[in-house]
Write a protein that holds these residues in place. Structure first.
Motif, mmCIF file in Angstrom:
data_model
loop_
_atom_site.group_PDB
_atom_site.id
_atom_site.type_symbol
_atom_site.label_atom_id
_atom_site.label_comp_id
_atom_site.label_asym_id
_atom_site.label_seq_id
_atom_site.Cartn_x
_atom_site.Cartn_y
_atom_site.Cartn_z
ATOM 1 N N ARG A 26 0.832 -1.208 0.000
ATOM 2 C CA ARG A 26 0.000 0.000 0.000
ATOM 3 C C ARG A 26 0.860 1.248 0.000
ATOM 4 O O ARG A 26 0.550 2.223 -0.655
ATOM 5 C CB ARG A 26 -0.936 0.013 1.212
ATOM 6 C CG ARG A 26 -2.215 -0.669 0.942
ATOM 7 C CD ARG A 26 -3.281 -0.233 1.939
ATOM 8 N NE ARG A 26 -4.293 -1.262 1.913
ATOM 9 C CZ ARG A 26 -4.667 -1.976 2.946
ATOM 10 N NH1 ARG A 26 -4.158 -1.749 4.124
ATOM 11 N NH2 ARG A 26 -5.577 -2.901 2.820
ATOM 12 N N PHE A 27 1.929 1.238 0.786
ATOM 13 C CA PHE A 27 2.832 2.381 0.823
ATOM 14 C C PHE A 27 3.350 2.681 -0.580
ATOM 15 O O PHE A 27 3.310 3.830 -1.035
ATOM 16 C CB PHE A 27 3.996 2.129 1.784
ATOM 17 C CG PHE A 27 5.085 3.161 1.697
ATOM 18 C CD1 PHE A 27 4.887 4.437 2.200
ATOM 19 C CD2 PHE A 27 6.301 2.861 1.104
ATOM 20 C CE1 PHE A 27 5.881 5.406 2.112
ATOM 21 C CE2 PHE A 27 7.299 3.813 1.014
ATOM 22 C CZ PHE A 27 7.083 5.085 1.514
ATOM 23 N N GLN A 29 2.062 1.770 -3.444
ATOM 24 C CA GLN A 29 0.942 2.189 -4.288
ATOM 25 C C GLN A 29 0.576 3.649 -4.015
ATOM 26 O O GLN A 29 0.387 4.440 -4.938
ATOM 27 C CB GLN A 29 -0.270 1.298 -4.049
ATOM 28 C CG GLN A 29 -1.480 1.692 -4.873
ATOM 29 C CD GLN A 29 -2.708 0.851 -4.553
ATOM 30 O OE1 GLN A 29 -2.664 -0.068 -3.756
ATOM 31 N NE2 GLN A 29 -3.811 1.186 -5.201
ATOM 32 N N ILE A 30 0.506 4.015 -2.754
ATOM 33 C CA ILE A 30 0.113 5.383 -2.389
ATOM 34 C C ILE A 30 1.142 6.402 -2.869
ATOM 35 O O ILE A 30 0.777 7.420 -3.474
ATOM 36 C CB ILE A 30 -0.122 5.488 -0.868
ATOM 37 C CG1 ILE A 30 -1.408 4.745 -0.497
ATOM 38 C CG2 ILE A 30 -0.196 6.953 -0.428
ATOM 39 C CD1 ILE A 30 -1.599 4.549 0.993
ATOM 40 N N GLU A 33 0.987 6.620 -6.765
ATOM 41 C CA GLU A 33 -0.182 7.352 -7.255
ATOM 42 C C GLU A 33 -0.085 8.838 -6.910
ATOM 43 O O GLU A 33 -0.447 9.693 -7.716
ATOM 44 C CB GLU A 33 -1.462 6.749 -6.698
ATOM 45 C CG GLU A 33 -1.772 5.384 -7.285
ATOM 46 C CD GLU A 33 -2.979 4.711 -6.654
ATOM 47 O OE1 GLU A 33 -3.678 5.340 -5.825
ATOM 48 O OE2 GLU A 33 -3.228 3.535 -6.995
ATOM 49 N N SER A 34 0.395 9.145 -5.719
ATOM 50 C CA SER A 34 0.539 10.534 -5.300
ATOM 51 C C SER A 34 1.534 11.267 -6.193
ATOM 52 O O SER A 34 1.279 12.400 -6.622
ATOM 53 C CB SER A 34 0.996 10.598 -3.838
ATOM 54 O OG SER A 34 1.193 11.925 -3.448
#
Length: 195
Positions: A26-27, A29-30, A33-34
């Motif tokens: 998730r880290f 991915q976040i 995307e950011s």
């Protein structure tokens, strides 16, 4: 009962390991995307400013272009700092440097190429934060082989005619942001083996 405790312990360990892997993914991915969203926004705003500059050579517009350059630098400094904080938290480091632990692991695993790329961006972020010093000198020594551009030692600017240029020693463009993100993700994956 002992057998049940062993099975429960193994299942708990497996579940925690899976949850940790999901959290780490998730880290990545976040932040990916950011970064992409920020790049899109930076470019959209710059394009609008360039369109306006066709009609007017307003100082306000030039300052807004410079502001976009500053925002890129601020974003990447924050991204790199967040990366360090996450590593520090994941490795439960209370004293010392998370990046020191990362470099030790990369060297121990003989991942020299990734270690060199990490150190290049580590020094670049330090230069963005602190200006000339040890990190800038390190980058100057290998200026021709860096994956990004730096301002020459005898100049305040990299490109004298660019009105949007700001007085940083590192040129932070989309390529820099994407390359820095790639190094962060590769280091993170290598550190926690979540490929």
């Amino acid at each position: 009962l002992f057998f049940c405790n062993v099975i429960f312990g193994l299942l708990s360990y497996s579940l925690l390991k899976t949850l940790r892997k999901i959290t780490m993914q998730r880290f990545i991915q976040i932040i990916s995307e950011s970064t992409e969203t920020h790049i899109e926004n930076f470019n959209r705003i710059e394009n609008l400013i360039h369109e306006e500059l066709q009609q007017s050579g307003s100082t306000r517009l030039v300052i807004n272009l410079q502001k976009m350059r500053w925002e890129r630098a601020i974003f990447v400094i924050g991204l790199f700092s967040l990366f360090e904080a996450v590593i520090q938290n994941e490795l439960k480091i209370e004293k010392g440097s998370a990046f020191k632990e990362l470099k030790i692991k990369l060297a121990r695993d003989k991942n020299e190429e990734l270690l060199v790329r990490f150190e290049d961006f580590y020094h670049a972020i330090n230069v963005l934060k602190h200006g000339k010093g040890h990190s800038y000198t390190k980058l100057l020594e290998k200026q021709d082989s860096l994956p990004f551009e730096i301002t020459p030692a005898d100049s305040s600017f990299r490109n004298e005619g660019d009105v949007s240029e700001i007085e940083t020693l590192i040129y932070v463009d989309d390529k820099f942001l994407k390359s820095c993100l790639a190094v962060i993700c590769q280091c993170y994956e290598e550190l926690f083996r979540i490929k």
